[in-house]
Enzyme design. Structure first.
Site, PDB file in Angstrom:
ATOM      1  N   GLY A   1      57.933 104.886  16.488  1.00  9.74           N
ATOM      2  CA  GLY A   1      59.569 105.357  16.928  1.00  9.74           C
ATOM      3  C   GLY A   1      59.153 105.963  18.321  1.00  9.74           C
ATOM      4  O   GLY A   1      59.797 106.091  19.341  1.00  9.74           O
ATOM      5  N   TYR A   2      58.251 107.087  18.193  1.00 10.36           N
ATOM      6  CA  TYR A   2      58.178 108.015  19.317  1.00 10.36           C
ATOM      7  C   TYR A   2      57.389 107.344  20.403  1.00 10.36           C
ATOM      8  O   TYR A   2      58.074 107.305  21.674  1.00 10.36           O
ATOM      9  CB  TYR A   2      56.901 108.792  18.734  1.00 10.36           C
ATOM     10  N   THR A   3      56.539 106.279  20.210  1.00  6.58           N
ATOM     11  CA  THR A   3      55.874 105.272  21.325  1.00  6.58           C
ATOM     12  C   THR A   3      57.158 104.527  22.187  1.00  6.58           C
ATOM     13  O   THR A   3      57.013 104.568  23.490  1.00  6.58           O
ATOM     14  CB  THR A   3      54.876 104.618  20.870  1.00  6.58           C
TER      15      THR A   3
ATOM     16  N   LYS B   1      59.266 107.082  24.279  1.00  5.96           N
ATOM     17  CA  LYS B   1      58.566 107.575  25.323  1.00  5.96           C
ATOM     18  C   LYS B   1      58.533 106.462  26.520  1.00  5.96           C
ATOM     19  O   LYS B   1      58.380 106.829  27.680  1.00  5.96           O
ATOM     20  CB  LYS B   1      57.482 108.279  24.928  1.00  5.96           C
TER      21      LYS B   1
END
Length: 253
Positions: A157-159, A162
């Protein structure tokens, strides 16, 4: 150089309570900007970042906003865009992270990270940026990541968020550069903050990370100060849609 002087400017920094956001706000105040700090848990008064800004001789206002709440973010955008004193610099730094292998990464974690790290960034920037476009000037800085370029491990999710941030910065730059608004991003490397604590204490991961950083050390939040002031200043007036790594050389390895 006067081109780096931010005296008289008003900067909004999200995620300003600690870590990278606090360092960015402190750097902007040191260059002369007054600061509005925004965070989900920011104290109304007496916070460390308020003390930092006051020590630089600048004014500080605290706003508590939960970036996981879309309505709260919309209200924040309307508030900031409608003020008599306009926002000159917007630093979109608020963020969160959830770690789990992709096969076990829950919908709730995915949705939370995308809301805080991407959806909220667009909602706030749309409101504040529209006011900047109308005035014909403004600086917007997103906090991207090394995972804007790479896949990472256990943070899907973070990747995804970003990666989205770098695309958003470029898309907005394309539209708003003709109107005097600079939109860029900073991509921090491995910075020693709460978000990376799990990696710092993992002897295997920490050793692998350090072995790839040419500078030979984890970054500190203050390593982001110079890039923040630069992109917020007139010295960066012809820089649009750039993603500036501050990573100890990681991407060049």
């Amino acid at each position: 150089m006067t081109s780096f002087d931010l005296t008289g400017k008003l900067a909004v920094v999200t995620g300003a309570r600690r870590g990278i956001g606090r360092a960015m706000a402190r750097a902007l105040a040191g260059a002369g900007a007054d600061v509005i700090g925004v965070s989900a848990t920011l104290e109304a008064s007496g916070s460390d970042i308020e003390k930092d800004v006051a020590a630089a001789g600048r004014t500080f206002e605290a706003i508590r906003t939960d970036f996981a709440d879309p309505e709260a973010v919309r209200a924040l955008g309307a508030d900031l865009a409608g003020r008599k004193r306009p926002v000159d610099i917007l630093v979109n730094n608020a963020g969160t992270i959830r770690r789990a292998p992709a096969a076990q990464h829950t919908d709730a974690d995915w949705e939370l990270v995308l809301q805080v790290n991407l959806n909220a960034q667009f909602t706030l920037t749309r409101a504040v940026g529209a006011a900047m476009v109308a005035r014909g000037q403004g600086k917007i800085i997103f906090t991207a990541s090394l995972l804007s370029f790479q896949g990472g491990i256990n943070v899907p999710g973070y990747t995804a968020a970003k990666h989205g941030i770098t695309g958003l910065a470029k898309a907005l730059a394309n539209e708003w550069a003709p109107h005097g608004v600079n939109v860029n991003a900073i991509a921090p490397g491995y910075i020693a903050t709460d978000n990376t604590q799990a990696l710092q204490v993992d002897p295997v991961r920490s050793r692998a990370i350090l072995s790839r950083i040419p500078a030979g050390r984890w970054g500190t939040a203050d390593d982001l100060a110079g890039a923040t002031v630069f992109l917020a200043s007139d010295a960066a007036s012809y820089i649009h849609g750039a993603v500036l790594p501050v990573d100890g050389g990681w991407l060049g390895r």
